[in-house]
Scaffold this motif. Structure first.
Motif, PDB file in Angstrom:
ATOM      1  N   GLN A  84       0.832  -1.212   0.000  1.00  0.00           N
ATOM      2  CA  GLN A  84       0.000   0.000   0.000  1.00  0.00           C
ATOM      3  C   GLN A  84       0.865   1.260   0.000  1.00  0.00           C
ATOM      4  OE1 GLN A  84      -2.109  -0.813   3.670  1.00  0.00           O
ATOM      5  NE2 GLN A  84      -3.873  -1.622   2.576  1.00  0.00           N
ATOM      6  N   VAL A  85       1.964   1.223  -0.766  1.00  0.00           N
ATOM      7  CA  VAL A  85       2.853   2.378  -0.847  1.00  0.00           C
ATOM      8  C   VAL A  85       2.279   3.344  -1.889  1.00  0.00           C
ATOM      9  CG1 VAL A  85       5.160   3.170  -1.469  1.00  0.00           C
ATOM     10  CG2 VAL A  85       4.868   1.039  -0.169  1.00  0.00           C
ATOM     11  N   VAL A  87       2.051   7.753  -2.990  1.00  0.00           N
ATOM     12  CA  VAL A  87       2.257   9.186  -2.767  1.00  0.00           C
ATOM     13  C   VAL A  87       1.255   9.913  -3.663  1.00  0.00           C
ATOM     14  CG1 VAL A  87       3.890  11.097  -3.119  1.00  0.00           C
ATOM     15  CG2 VAL A  87       4.660   8.969  -2.044  1.00  0.00           C
ATOM     16  N   ARG A  92       4.403  13.849  -5.883  1.00  0.00           N
ATOM     17  CA  ARG A  92       5.389  12.857  -6.318  1.00  0.00           C
ATOM     18  C   ARG A  92       6.736  13.493  -6.661  1.00  0.00           C
ATOM     19  NH1 ARG A  92       5.741  12.932 -11.808  1.00  0.00           N
ATOM     20  NH2 ARG A  92       6.372  10.782 -12.117  1.00  0.00           N
ATOM     21  N   ARG A  93       7.785  12.656  -6.568  1.00  0.00           N
ATOM     22  CA  ARG A  93       9.168  13.025  -6.909  1.00  0.00           C
ATOM     23  C   ARG A  93       9.692  14.231  -6.141  1.00  0.00           C
ATOM     24  NH1 ARG A  93       7.393   9.101  -8.560  1.00  0.00           N
ATOM     25  NH2 ARG A  93       7.601   8.179 -10.640  1.00  0.00           N
ATOM     26  N   ARG A  94       9.266  14.299  -4.892  1.00  0.00           N
ATOM     27  CA  ARG A  94       9.830  15.327  -3.997  1.00  0.00           C
ATOM     28  C   ARG A  94      10.454  14.672  -2.775  1.00  0.00           C
ATOM     29  NH1 ARG A  94       6.863  20.152  -4.306  1.00  0.00           N
ATOM     30  NH2 ARG A  94       5.754  20.297  -6.266  1.00  0.00           N
ATOM     31  N   GLY A  95      10.681  13.353  -2.848  1.00  0.00           N
ATOM     32  CA  GLY A  95      11.334  12.674  -1.728  1.00  0.00           C
ATOM     33  C   GLY A  95      10.386  12.183  -0.649  1.00  0.00           C
ATOM     34  N   LEU A  97       8.351   9.417  -0.652  1.00  0.00           N
ATOM     35  CA  LEU A  97       8.566   7.985  -0.416  1.00  0.00           C
ATOM     36  C   LEU A  97       9.895   7.765   0.311  1.00  0.00           C
ATOM     37  CD1 LEU A  97       8.078   4.982  -0.626  1.00  0.00           C
ATOM     38  CD2 LEU A  97       9.034   5.033  -2.941  1.00  0.00           C
ATOM     39  N   THR A  98      10.923   8.470  -0.098  1.00  0.00           N
ATOM     40  CA  THR A  98      12.241   8.272   0.528  1.00  0.00           C
ATOM     41  C   THR A  98      12.161   8.547   2.022  1.00  0.00           C
ATOM     42  OG1 THR A  98      13.322   8.848  -1.525  1.00  0.00           O
ATOM     43  CG2 THR A  98      14.657   9.041   0.475  1.00  0.00           C
ATOM     44  N   TRP A 116       6.140  -6.722  -2.958  1.00  0.00           N
ATOM     45  CA  TRP A 116       5.955  -6.838  -4.408  1.00  0.00           C
ATOM     46  C   TRP A 116       6.007  -5.416  -4.943  1.00  0.00           C
ATOM     47  CZ3 TRP A 116       4.790 -11.125  -7.615  1.00  0.00           C
ATOM     48  CH2 TRP A 116       4.637 -12.339  -6.957  1.00  0.00           C
ATOM     49  N   SER A 118       5.403  -2.439  -7.710  1.00  0.00           N
ATOM     50  CA  SER A 118       4.629  -2.099  -8.913  1.00  0.00           C
ATOM     51  C   SER A 118       5.577  -1.868 -10.085  1.00  0.00           C
ATOM     52  CB  SER A 118       3.763  -0.859  -8.668  1.00  0.00           C
ATOM     53  OG  SER A 118       4.591   0.230  -8.296  1.00  0.00           O
ATOM     54  N   GLU A 119       6.766  -1.332  -9.786  1.00  0.00           N
ATOM     55  CA  GLU A 119       7.790  -1.136 -10.808  1.00  0.00           C
ATOM     56  C   GLU A 119       9.128  -1.540 -10.193  1.00  0.00           C
ATOM     57  OE1 GLU A 119       7.442   2.375 -13.438  1.00  0.00           O
ATOM     58  OE2 GLU A 119       6.192   3.160 -11.835  1.00  0.00           O
ATOM     59  N   ARG A 121      12.120  -0.805 -10.574  1.00  0.00           N
ATOM     60  CA  ARG A 121      13.234   0.123 -10.348  1.00  0.00           C
ATOM     61  C   ARG A 121      13.067   0.966  -9.085  1.00  0.00           C
ATOM     62  NH1 ARG A 121      10.499   2.217 -14.839  1.00  0.00           N
ATOM     63  NH2 ARG A 121      11.991   1.169 -16.186  1.00  0.00           N
ATOM     64  N   TYR A 123      12.662   0.047  -5.681  1.00  0.00           N
ATOM     65  CA  TYR A 123      13.097  -0.318  -4.332  1.00  0.00           C
ATOM     66  C   TYR A 123      14.572  -0.677  -4.134  1.00  0.00           C
ATOM     67  CZ  TYR A 123       8.186   0.143  -3.387  1.00  0.00           C
ATOM     68  OH  TYR A 123       6.931   0.666  -3.265  1.00  0.00           O
ATOM     69  N   ARG A 125      17.106   1.033  -4.493  1.00  0.00           N
ATOM     70  CA  ARG A 125      17.801   2.161  -3.853  1.00  0.00           C
ATOM     71  C   ARG A 125      17.602   2.153  -2.343  1.00  0.00           C
ATOM     72  NH1 ARG A 125      15.981   6.487  -7.129  1.00  0.00           N
ATOM     73  NH2 ARG A 125      14.966   4.881  -8.377  1.00  0.00           N
ATOM     74  N   TYR A 126      16.587   1.427  -1.862  1.00  0.00           N
ATOM     75  CA  TYR A 126      16.349   1.353  -0.418  1.00  0.00           C
ATOM     76  C   TYR A 126      16.894   0.052   0.179  1.00  0.00           C
ATOM     77  CZ  TYR A 126      13.153   5.090  -1.790  1.00  0.00           C
ATOM     78  OH  TYR A 126      12.626   6.244  -2.323  1.00  0.00           O
TER      79      TYR A 126
HETATM   80  C1  LIG Z   1       5.143  -2.221  -2.197  1.00  0.00           C
HETATM   81  C2  LIG Z   1       4.197  -1.391  -2.992  1.00  0.00           C
HETATM   82  O1  LIG Z   1       3.198  -0.973  -2.506  1.00  0.00           O
HETATM   83  S1  LIG Z   1       4.564  -1.104  -4.643  1.00  0.00           S
HETATM   84  C3  LIG Z   1       3.486   0.248  -5.132  1.00  0.00           C
HETATM   85  C4  LIG Z   1       4.169   1.566  -5.289  1.00  0.00           C
HETATM   86  N1  LIG Z   1       3.143   2.592  -5.578  1.00  0.00           N
HETATM   87  C5  LIG Z   1       2.755   2.917  -6.826  1.00  0.00           C
HETATM   88  O2  LIG Z   1       3.269   2.427  -7.840  1.00  0.00           O
HETATM   89  C6  LIG Z   1       1.614   3.922  -6.905  1.00  0.00           C
HETATM   90  C7  LIG Z   1       1.923   5.084  -7.844  1.00  0.00           C
HETATM   91  N2  LIG Z   1       3.197   5.724  -7.535  1.00  0.00           N
HETATM   92  C8  LIG Z   1       3.405   6.456  -6.418  1.00  0.00           C
HETATM   93  O3  LIG Z   1       2.558   6.560  -5.556  1.00  0.00           O
HETATM   94  C9  LIG Z   1       4.756   7.143  -6.263  1.00  0.00           C
HETATM   95  O4  LIG Z   1       5.215   7.494  -7.541  1.00  0.00           O
HETATM   96  C10 LIG Z   1       5.856   6.259  -5.595  1.00  0.00           C
HETATM   97  C11 LIG Z   1       5.354   5.825  -4.212  1.00  0.00           C
HETATM   98  C12 LIG Z   1       6.185   5.017  -6.413  1.00  0.00           C
HETATM   99  C13 LIG Z   1       7.143   7.089  -5.465  1.00  0.00           C
HETATM  100  O5  LIG Z   1       6.938   8.147  -4.548  1.00  0.00           O
HETATM  101  P1  LIG Z   1       7.769   9.524  -4.627  1.00  0.00           P
HETATM  102  O6  LIG Z   1       7.487  10.265  -3.411  1.00  0.00           O
HETATM  103  O7  LIG Z   1       7.524  10.154  -5.941  1.00  0.00           O
HETATM  104  O8  LIG Z   1       9.267   8.954  -4.598  1.00  0.00           O
HETATM  105  P2  LIG Z   1      10.550   9.829  -4.197  1.00  0.00           P
HETATM  106  O9  LIG Z   1      10.345  11.252  -4.624  1.00  0.00           O
HETATM  107  O10 LIG Z   1      10.908   9.607  -2.802  1.00  0.00           O
HETATM  108  O11 LIG Z   1      11.605   9.147  -5.164  1.00  0.00           O
HETATM  109  C14 LIG Z   1      12.865   8.745  -4.737  1.00  0.00           C
HETATM  110  C15 LIG Z   1      13.660   8.318  -5.928  1.00  0.00           C
HETATM  111  O12 LIG Z   1      13.016   7.208  -6.574  1.00  0.00           O
HETATM  112  C16 LIG Z   1      12.732   7.528  -7.925  1.00  0.00           C
HETATM  113  N3  LIG Z   1      11.424   6.936  -8.241  1.00  0.00           N
HETATM  114  C17 LIG Z   1      10.347   6.911  -7.449  1.00  0.00           C
HETATM  115  N4  LIG Z   1       9.329   6.305  -8.073  1.00  0.00           N
HETATM  116  C18 LIG Z   1       9.800   5.926  -9.281  1.00  0.00           C
HETATM  117  C19 LIG Z   1       9.223   5.261 -10.379  1.00  0.00           C
HETATM  118  N5  LIG Z   1       7.941   4.839 -10.363  1.00  0.00           N
HETATM  119  N6  LIG Z   1      10.010   5.056 -11.471  1.00  0.00           N
HETATM  120  C20 LIG Z   1      11.289   5.477 -11.479  1.00  0.00           C
HETATM  121  N7  LIG Z   1      11.883   6.113 -10.451  1.00  0.00           N
HETATM  122  C21 LIG Z   1      11.144   6.342  -9.376  1.00  0.00           C
HETATM  123  C22 LIG Z   1      12.699   9.036  -7.986  1.00  0.00           C
HETATM  124  O13 LIG Z   1      12.963   9.525  -9.281  1.00  0.00           O
HETATM  125  C23 LIG Z   1      13.777   9.401  -7.004  1.00  0.00           C
HETATM  126  O14 LIG Z   1      15.037   9.230  -7.605  1.00  0.00           O
HETATM  127  P3  LIG Z   1      16.233  10.272  -7.337  1.00  0.00           P
HETATM  128  O15 LIG Z   1      16.445  10.230  -5.854  1.00  0.00           O
HETATM  129  O16 LIG Z   1      17.363   9.697  -8.121  1.00  0.00           O
HETATM  130  O17 LIG Z   1      15.722  11.575  -7.834  1.00  0.00           O
END
Ligand SMILES: CC(=O)SCCNC(=O)CCNC(=O)[C@H](O)C(C)(C)COP(=O)(O)OP(=O)(O)OC[C@H]1O[C@@H](n2cnc3c(N)ncnc32)[C@H](O)[C@@H]1OP(=O)(O)O
Length: 408
Positions: A84-85, A87, A92-95, A97-98, A116, A118-119, A121, A123, A125-126
């Motif tokens: 349930q991750v 943002v 989005r893309r403001r850190g 999730l990080t 699991w 969704s994409e 690429r 996780y 990095r964590y």
């Molecule tokens: C376990 C699970 O629940 S999996 C489901 C994940 N959720 C989804 O796919 C729902 C739709 N997506 C989202 O809600 C958001 O885009 C998230 C949660 C995937 C990412 O949240 P954000 O707050 O945008 O991520 P954040 O800004 O912290 O990104 C950190 C880094 O990861 C990268 N990143 C984050 N998401 C993605 C992505 N989908 N594709 C590529 N890179 C990504 C960012 O570019 C950033 O990289 P950088 O540090 O080199 O600039």
């Protein structure tokens, strides 16, 4: 990356956040509104285990975590099941999730976390490594022959009418299957749920249990979905196997023979076959199985000594590992792992390291499905002492590929 939004607060979730969490999930995953589905999502969520990001009065992010156990080689370990991750699209893309992930990594009480993605690429990095890929199968049933098996007695019913037998088989098999998650509390209700939003245009969820000499020893859950077969519109449907659990190889073959033999079916699909799926070796022509490799379960080691001493090793191992972990420095440094089939210890040491690797690659290898040698072949593990990779590779392996029955 743009600067982090300054007034975002990241904190543990509470019951009061639930009303905002579920709409955020629906928005992030582009799900159509559905009251039944929202209720199911709500009942699964454990808000006290969540991390939330709040912008003023608005929920901007959520990271959930279910408390379930995971089977690992030779044992069962509590594992944060991260899920349930989401943002908000506006944040989005403001850190966000990080920041939520840092908080989760620091606070989670379990020795490992799994998810699991969704994409794929997102996780690594964590510190998450791909511990269990899987195969999707879409077999052309009329082209594939399976060998004769030992037929048991098959009993069909609704999943609910067979729930007792199904859960007993699952619990008997689970301890020997690395990658399987426990199903405490309401998890069986969720797994056997046949609500309209899950069913879509498919048939009801169907079940069959198999009985052998010693009682029920296997089961399968499946649905049938329509397909398109221009050559023969009457035989176009796909039988989608949702779950197949068998106590022995013979039982699994018997269930596969049953599923492949259902009439008026063009394909049998199975979306979570292990990479050592027996069908690969049983089909007279595996080319018709229509297999595709997919990433599956990602694993993060949170507590190195607890995690490494919780699994078993098929061969004696005595090796010093030098780990890097950018996000959890407590895991970094040198660890001496001593273990074998009956137990293991993992302690800090000043001795020189034989192998050097990142915590992400330790996570990939942890379930025994990703060979250390394959990671070294990719340049991800450094063999500092010549001759130490091969025995460590054998000791970290397992006789069965990790597998998963469900996404969560
Ligand atoms: C376990 C699970 O629940 S999996 C489901 C994940 N959720 C989804 O796919 C729902 C739709 N997506 C989202 O809600 C958001 O885009 C998230 C949660 C995937 C990412 O949240 P954000 O707050 O945008 O991520 P954040 O800004 O912290 O990104 C950190 C880094 O990861 C990268 N990143 C984050 N998401 C993605 C992505 N989908 N594709 C590529 N890179 C990504 C960012 O570019 C950033 O990289 P950088 O540090 O080199 O600039």
């Amino acid at each position: 990356m743009p600067p982090i939004l300054p007034d975002i607060a990241v904190r543990p979730g509470t019951e009061a956040d639930l009303d905002a969490i579920v709409p955020l999930l629906f928005a992030a995953f582009h799900d159509a509104p559905d009251a039944e589905r929202e209720a199911a999502e709500r009942s699964k969520t454990e808000p006290a285990r969540s991390v939330v990001a709040v912008d003023g009065g608005t929920l901007a992010g959520h990271l959930g975590s279910f408390a379930r156990d995971l089977t690992v080689p030779g044992g069962i370990v509590p594992a944060a099941h991260v899920t349930q991750v989401a943002v908000a699209p506006t944040h989005r893309r403001r850190g966000v999730l990080t920041r939520m992930m840092h908080r989760h990594l620091a606070d989670a009480p379990e020795p490992i976390a799994v998810l699991w993605a969704s994409e794929g690429r997102i996780y690594p990095r964590y510190g998450y490594g791909l511990a269990a890929p899987h195969l999707t199968v879409r077999a052309a049933t009329r082209e594939v022959r399976l060998p004769d098996g030992v037929p048991g007695r098959l009993r069909a019913g609704t999943p609910l009418s067979l729930r007792t037998e199904i859960t007993e088989v699952f619990e008997a098999v689970r301890p020997g299957r690395p990658g399987w998650s426990s199903r405490p509390g309401a998890w069986w209700d969720h797994r056997l749920d046949d609500a309209a939003w899950i069913r879509g245009r498919d048939t009801a969820l169907r079940a069959v249990v198999r009985e052998g000499e010693h009682g029920v020893d296997g089961y399968a859950l499946w649905r049938v979905t329509d397909g398109e077969n221009p050559d023969n519109p009457r035989i176009s449907a796909t039988l989608v196997v949702k779950e197949l659990v068998a106590a022995t190889a013979a039982v699994r073959l018997d269930l596969w023979r049953f599923l492949f033999g259902v009439d008026l079916i063009a394909h049998v699909a199975y979306h979570r076959a292990p990479v050592d799926e027996p069908l690969l070796y049983l089909a007279d022509d595996p080319g018709w199985l229509g297999t595709r490799w997919e990433h599956g379960l990602w694993l993060r080691v949170l507590d190195v000594p607890a995690a490494l001493s919780a699994r078993r090793y098929p061969l004696p191992v005595d090796v010093v590992l030098e780990l890097t972990d950018a996000l959890l420095p407590r895991n970094g440094g040198r660890w001496r792992l001593r273990g074998g089939p009956d137990g293991a210890t993992c302690e800090r040491t000043e001795a020189p390291a034989a192998l050097a690797l990142d915590v992400r690659d330790l996570g990939a290898a942890y379930l025994g499905g990703t060979p250390l040698a394959a990671l070294a072949g990719a340049g991800l593990i450094e063999e500092r002492v010549p001759g130490t990779l091969a025995p460590a590779n054998a000791a970290f392996g397992w006789h069965r590929a990790p597998s998963m029955l469900e996404t969560f």
